[in-house]
Design an enzyme around this catalytic site. Structure first.
Site, PDB file in Angstrom:
ATOM      1  N   ASN A 199      -8.452   8.899   5.366  1.00 35.43           N
ATOM      2  CA  ASN A 199      -7.431   8.223   4.558  1.00 35.43           C
ATOM      3  C   ASN A 199      -6.057   8.329   5.200  1.00 35.43           C
ATOM      4  O   ASN A 199      -5.721   9.330   5.835  1.00 35.43           O
ATOM      5  CB  ASN A 199      -7.388   8.827   3.149  1.00 35.43           C
ATOM      6  CG  ASN A 199      -8.715   8.628   2.425  1.00 35.43           C
ATOM      7  OD1 ASN A 199      -9.537   7.840   2.878  1.00 35.43           O
ATOM      8  ND2 ASN A 199      -8.916   9.336   1.343  1.00 35.43           N
ATOM      9  N   VAL A 200      -5.265   7.282   4.973  1.00 36.21           N
ATOM     10  CA  VAL A 200      -3.921   7.251   5.548  1.00 36.21           C
ATOM     11  C   VAL A 200      -2.884   7.638   4.491  1.00 36.21           C
ATOM     12  O   VAL A 200      -1.691   7.632   4.768  1.00 36.21           O
ATOM     13  CB  VAL A 200      -3.609   5.866   6.166  1.00 36.21           C
ATOM     14  CG1 VAL A 200      -4.534   5.599   7.356  1.00 36.21           C
ATOM     15  CG2 VAL A 200      -3.752   4.730   5.149  1.00 36.21           C
ATOM     16  N   CYS A 229       7.081   2.037  16.798  1.00 31.94           N
ATOM     17  CA  CYS A 229       7.532   0.724  17.235  1.00 31.94           C
ATOM     18  C   CYS A 229       6.363  -0.032  17.857  1.00 31.94           C
ATOM     19  O   CYS A 229       5.641   0.501  18.699  1.00 31.94           O
ATOM     20  CB  CYS A 229       8.678   0.886  18.230  1.00 31.94           C
ATOM     21  SG  CYS A 229       9.268  -0.699  18.821  1.00 31.94           S
ATOM     22  N   HIS A 252      -7.407   8.477  10.950  1.00 31.33           N
ATOM     23  CA  HIS A 252      -6.928   7.086  11.033  1.00 31.33           C
ATOM     24  C   HIS A 252      -5.414   6.985  10.887  1.00 31.33           C
ATOM     25  O   HIS A 252      -4.901   5.925  10.548  1.00 31.33           O
ATOM     26  CB  HIS A 252      -7.645   6.223   9.989  1.00 31.33           C
ATOM     27  CG  HIS A 252      -9.127   6.081  10.259  1.00 31.33           C
ATOM     28  ND1 HIS A 252     -10.060   5.730   9.324  1.00 31.33           N
ATOM     29  CD2 HIS A 252      -9.830   6.252  11.426  1.00 31.33           C
ATOM     30  CE1 HIS A 252     -11.265   5.689   9.872  1.00 31.33           C
ATOM     31  NE2 HIS A 252     -11.157   6.017  11.135  1.00 31.33           N
ATOM     32  N   ARG A 274       0.836  -1.211   0.000  1.00 33.27           N
ATOM     33  CA  ARG A 274       0.000   0.000   0.000  1.00 33.27           C
ATOM     34  C   ARG A 274       0.868   1.256   0.000  1.00 33.27           C
ATOM     35  O   ARG A 274       0.545   2.247  -0.634  1.00 33.27           O
ATOM     36  CB  ARG A 274      -0.946  -0.011   1.213  1.00 33.27           C
ATOM     37  CG  ARG A 274      -1.948  -1.151   1.119  1.00 33.27           C
ATOM     38  CD  ARG A 274      -2.967  -1.090   2.224  1.00 33.27           C
ATOM     39  NE  ARG A 274      -3.718   0.155   2.184  1.00 33.27           N
ATOM     40  CZ  ARG A 274      -4.419   0.643   3.197  1.00 33.27           C
ATOM     41  NH1 ARG A 274      -4.467  -0.016   4.335  1.00 33.27           N
ATOM     42  NH2 ARG A 274      -5.056   1.772   3.098  1.00 33.27           N
ATOM     43  N   ASN A 288     -20.694  10.878  -3.960  1.00 32.82           N
ATOM     44  CA  ASN A 288     -20.357   9.458  -3.943  1.00 32.82           C
ATOM     45  C   ASN A 288     -20.769   8.846  -5.276  1.00 32.82           C
ATOM     46  O   ASN A 288     -21.753   9.270  -5.872  1.00 32.82           O
ATOM     47  CB  ASN A 288     -21.122   8.763  -2.781  1.00 32.82           C
ATOM     48  CG  ASN A 288     -20.480   7.463  -2.368  1.00 32.82           C
ATOM     49  OD1 ASN A 288     -20.339   6.538  -3.170  1.00 32.82           O
ATOM     50  ND2 ASN A 288     -20.081   7.392  -1.115  1.00 32.82           N
ATOM     51  N   CYS A 328      13.066  -1.090  15.080  1.00 30.70           N
ATOM     52  CA  CYS A 328      13.214   0.149  15.842  1.00 30.70           C
ATOM     53  C   CYS A 328      14.702   0.335  16.177  1.00 30.70           C
ATOM     54  O   CYS A 328      15.340  -0.605  16.658  1.00 30.70           O
ATOM     55  CB  CYS A 328      12.394   0.014  17.122  1.00 30.70           C
ATOM     56  SG  CYS A 328      12.581   1.362  18.304  1.00 30.70           S
TER      57      CYS A 328
HETATM   58  P1  OAD Z   1     -14.949   2.680   1.960  1.00 28.37           P
HETATM   59  O1  OAD Z   1     -14.083   1.798   1.118  1.00 28.37           O
HETATM   60  O2  OAD Z   1     -15.788   2.077   3.033  1.00 28.37           O
HETATM   61  O3  OAD Z   1     -15.967   3.478   1.046  1.00 28.37           O
HETATM   62  C1  OAD Z   1     -15.543   4.130  -0.101  1.00 28.37           C
HETATM   63  C2  OAD Z   1     -16.725   4.926  -0.612  1.00 28.37           C
HETATM   64  O4  OAD Z   1     -16.294   5.709  -1.697  1.00 28.37           O
HETATM   65  C3  OAD Z   1     -17.877   4.051  -1.103  1.00 28.37           C
HETATM   66  O5  OAD Z   1     -19.085   4.584  -0.572  1.00 28.37           O
HETATM   67  C4  OAD Z   1     -17.841   4.231  -2.633  1.00 28.37           C
HETATM   68  O6  OAD Z   1     -19.132   4.179  -3.212  1.00 28.37           O
HETATM   69  C5  OAD Z   1     -17.237   5.605  -2.747  1.00 28.37           C
HETATM   70  N1  OAD Z   1     -16.458   5.855  -3.981  1.00 28.37           N
HETATM   71  C6  OAD Z   1     -15.681   4.991  -4.674  1.00 28.37           C
HETATM   72  N2  OAD Z   1     -15.077   5.612  -5.700  1.00 28.37           N
HETATM   73  C7  OAD Z   1     -15.475   6.909  -5.650  1.00 28.37           C
HETATM   74  C8  OAD Z   1     -15.205   8.072  -6.445  1.00 28.37           C
HETATM   75  N3  OAD Z   1     -14.374   8.035  -7.494  1.00 28.37           N
HETATM   76  N4  OAD Z   1     -15.808   9.229  -6.108  1.00 28.37           N
HETATM   77  C9  OAD Z   1     -16.662   9.298  -5.038  1.00 28.37           C
HETATM   78  N5  OAD Z   1     -16.957   8.240  -4.272  1.00 28.37           N
HETATM   79  C10 OAD Z   1     -16.383   7.071  -4.557  1.00 28.37           C
HETATM   80  O7  OAD Z   1     -14.002   3.810   2.526  1.00 28.37           O
HETATM   81  P2  OAD Z   1     -14.147   4.679   3.840  1.00 28.37           P
HETATM   82  O8  OAD Z   1     -15.552   5.131   4.040  1.00 28.37           O
HETATM   83  O9  OAD Z   1     -13.076   5.701   3.768  1.00 28.37           O
HETATM   84  O10 OAD Z   1     -10.438   2.500   8.510  1.00 28.37           O
HETATM   85  O11 OAD Z   1     -13.775   3.631   4.952  1.00 28.37           O
HETATM   86  C11 OAD Z   1     -13.718   4.056   6.252  1.00 28.37           C
HETATM   87  C12 OAD Z   1     -12.671   3.292   6.987  1.00 28.37           C
HETATM   88  O12 OAD Z   1     -12.891   1.873   6.855  1.00 28.37           O
HETATM   89  C13 OAD Z   1     -11.260   3.457   6.471  1.00 28.37           C
HETATM   90  O13 OAD Z   1     -10.642   4.645   6.880  1.00 28.37           O
HETATM   91  C14 OAD Z   1     -10.590   2.266   7.100  1.00 28.37           C
HETATM   92  C15 OAD Z   1     -11.641   1.182   6.869  1.00 28.37           C
HETATM   93  O14 OAD Z   1     -11.696   0.232   7.876  1.00 28.37           O
HETATM   94  C16 OAD Z   1      -9.254   2.304   9.092  1.00 28.37           C
HETATM   95  O15 OAD Z   1      -8.265   1.989   8.454  1.00 28.37           O
HETATM   96  C17 OAD Z   1      -9.296   2.509  10.566  1.00 28.37           C
END
Ligand code: OAD
Length: 251
Positions: A99-100, A124, A116, A67, A217, A151
């Site tokens: 996002n990370v 570490c 996140h 990643r 979205n 580390c």
């Molecule tokens: P998701 O992967 O859950 O959702 C991505 C969203 O983006 C979905 O609703 C898609 O429909 C939408 N999408 C995809 N492509 C797109 C585009 N080009 N334009 C607009 N929308 C689009 O991602 P997150 O909601 O960010 O947590 O997920 C939340 C968290 O779940 C992440 O931060 C991660 C994961 O567990 C941790 O790592 C703690």
């Protein structure tokens, strides 16, 4: 009723809240996409948890290394760039991201609140201190197991400074995000499935405090009440169009 772009032009405090979808057009897979290649056999929770790292550190580090290289070789897209431009167009903007990756920063946004954590910071796993040296990401090589770097202080294994399943979000960042959500007059919720708590509370907090919320979205988003709106499409197309409608052709 459809969203009136003049609300963006008139916003005094705009919150932009992003999820994995904002980086999808830069080639970074979202979390709801199926894991691809070797990773298809795993649950995200196995690859993004302390238990998973303890069980098989080379598997987990290999996934993060993959990643990290993906992000390293990716470029910000027109969605990230439009958000960076917005900072100069409204009196106050707070950018909150789940996002990370660092694509918001590389597009020119300053001070994103990373709920996140970040892939480009390591700490570490044993002594928890931040890593002094960050190894450069390798060439993309999906599916490789990689031993985590060590580390330099205690020789423990280094892990990415991201929030794994079952871990707390950084309290100061979360508080700042909640405060901004409660104080803003408009919140754009972009590319997030809105299912992962506590981040998912942010648009709800803004709505409850009287702000307008607009979801961008590719999938339809269910909205309620007079102040919640949704536009369906890719953020990299919707955002530049919204800026032009709100601020004119040069925005
Ligand atoms: P998701 O992967 O859950 O959702 C991505 C969203 O983006 C979905 O609703 C898609 O429909 C939408 N999408 C995809 N492509 C797109 C585009 N080009 N334009 C607009 N929308 C689009 O991602 P997150 O909601 O960010 O947590 O997920 C939340 C968290 O779940 C992440 O931060 C991660 C994961 O567990 C941790 O790592 C703690």
């Amino acid at each position: 009723m459809s969203f009136d772009p003049s609300l963006l032009a008139k916003a005094r405090h705009l919150v932009v809240f992003t999820g994995a979808g904002i980086s999808a057009e830069s080639g970074i897979p979202t979390f709801r996409d199926r894991l691809s290649g070797l990773w298809e056999r795993y649950e995200a929770s196995e690859l993004a948890s302390a238990e998973g790292f303890r069980r098989d550190p080379a598997l987990v580090w290999g996934w993060y290394e993959w990643r990290r290289t993906l992000v390293h070789h990716a470029q910000p897209n027109p969605g990230h760039q439009a958000i960076a431009r917005l900072a100069a167009l409204v009196p106050k903007l707070t950018l909150i991201t789940q996002n990370v990756d660092d694509l918001h920063e590389r597009a020119g946004s300053r001070e994103a609140l990373h709920l996140h954590g970040r892939l480009d910071a390591l700490r570490c796993f044993a002594c928890t201190r931040p890593a002094l040296e960050i190894p450069k990401p390798d060439e993309p090589n999906e599916g490789r197991r990689v031993e985590p770097p060590r580390c330099t202080r205690c020789n423990g294994k280094l892990r990415p400074s991201v929030v794994w399943f079952g871990e707390q979000l950084p309290g100061d960042v979360l508080r700042a995000a909640f405060t901004a959500a409660e104080e803003c007059d408009l919140l754009l919720s972009i590319g997030t499935s809105g299912v992962v708590e506590p981040a998912a509370r942010i648009p709800r907090l803004a709505l409850a405090a009287g702000a307008t919320v607009l979801h961008l979205n590719t999938q339809p988003v269910a909205v309620q009440g007079e102040r919640e709106f949704a536009l369906a499409g890719p953020a990299g197309e919707l955002l530049p169009a919204l800026l032009r409608q709100a601020f004119g052709a040069d925005a």
